[in-house]
Design an enzyme around this catalytic site. Structure first.
Site, PDB file in Angstrom:
ATOM      1  CE  LYS A 122      34.073  35.196  42.724  1.00 42.58           C
ATOM      2  NZ  LYS A 122      35.348  34.521  42.477  1.00 42.58           N
ATOM      3  CG  ASP A 140      38.384  38.768  41.401  1.00 37.30           C
ATOM      4  OD1 ASP A 140      38.711  39.921  41.771  1.00 37.30           O
ATOM      5  OD2 ASP A 140      38.648  38.326  40.273  1.00 37.30           O
TER       6      ASP A 140
END
Length: 216
Positions: A122, A140
Site C-alpha cells: 500500500k 486502505d
C-alpha cells in the site's frame, strides 16, 4: 451485488467533477517526506501524522538528518502517533538503506520500495502514484469498504480489491482514482453508516438499502 460496467464511467466522472485535482491529505514537500509520512500513517489518521511531521520535518526531513536523530530522538517527535516505537525503528532502518544503497534518494521501483522496512504494498503504491504519477491503487480500509459496498470492486483481501479496481476503473481516471475513493470513504461512504442522502454517486452504487436522510 456487482456495479454495472456501464455505471463506472458516470460514477468516476461525477467524482472528478466534484474534485478535479484530488490530493493526499498528508502534508509533504519532497518525495522523502511523502514516504516518511505514509510509513507513519499505518493505523493512524492523516491529521495525527500531520501534527507530528509539522514538528519533525523542520528539524529533520532527509534520510541522513533522521538517521542522526536515532530511534530515541525520532521517537520524541512521533510519540503522539500509534505504534510509534515500531515506526521509529522502521523509519530509521529505511533511512539507513536509502543512504547506503540509493544515495539518499527514494527509489522509483516497486521492488526497491517494498524492500524498505515498514513499507508494504500500500505504501509503495501511494509513493508510486503521488510522487511519480503512476497508475496504482493503494487500497486502505476506506477503499476496501467503498469497493465492496458499492459493488465497484469486491474482494476478501486488499490485493483482490486492488486487482479488481485496476481492471474496472477506466484508464482516464486511474491515476486519481484512489484519492477519490479514499476521500469518498472518509467523508461520505463512512464505515458505521454511509451518508447516502448526501452522496453524489448514489445513483450508480449497488449498495442496498440506501441510508435515508435523518428526520428533521
Amino acid at each position: 451485488m456487482k456495479m454495472n460496467s456501464a455505471d463506472i464511467e458516470p460514477f468516476f466522472a461525477t467524482l472528478k467533477a466534484a474534485n478535479p485535482q484530488p490530493q493526499t491529505e498528508l502534508e509533504y514537500s519532497s518525495v522523502f517526506e511523502l514516504l516518511a509520512a505514509v510509513l507513519l500513517s499505518a493505523q493512524a489518521t492523516d491529521v495525527g501524522v500531520n501534527k507530528a511531521t509539522r514538528r519533525l520535518f523542520p528539524v529533520a526531513n532527509t534520510p541522513s538528518k533522521i538517521l542522526a536523530l536515532g530511534v530515541e530522538g525520532l521517537g520524541e517527535y512521533i510519540k503522539t502517533i500509534g505504534l510509534y516505537r515500531n515506526k521509529a525503528k522502521h523509519l530509521i532502518e529505511t533511512c539507513r538503506i536509502l543512504v547506503e544503497q540509493h544515495g539518499g534518494e527514494v527509489p522509483r521501483s516497486r521492488e526497491a520500495l517494498e524492500a524498505l522496512p515498514g513499507v508494504g504494498r500500500k505504501t509503495a503504491n501511494v509513493v508510486l502514484n503521488v510522487a511519480f504519477g503512476e497508475a496504482t491503487m493503494a487500497v486502505d480500509t476506506h477503499i476496501f469498504r467503498v469497493g465492496n459496498r458499492t459493488g465497484l470492486a469486491s474482494g476478501k483481501t486488499p490485493l483482490a480489491v486492488e486487482q479488481q479496481l485496476m481492471k474496472r476503473v477506466p484508464a482516464a481516471y486511474l491515476v486519481d482514482a484512489h484519492h477519490w475513493l479514499i476521500l469518498h470513504g472518509r467523508y461520505v461512504c463512512q464505515a458505521r453508516k454511509p451518508l447516502c442522502w448526501q452522496c453524489g454517486v448514489a445513483a450508480w452504487c449497488s449498495f442496498k438499502p440506501k441510508t435515508p436522510a435523518p428526520a428533521a
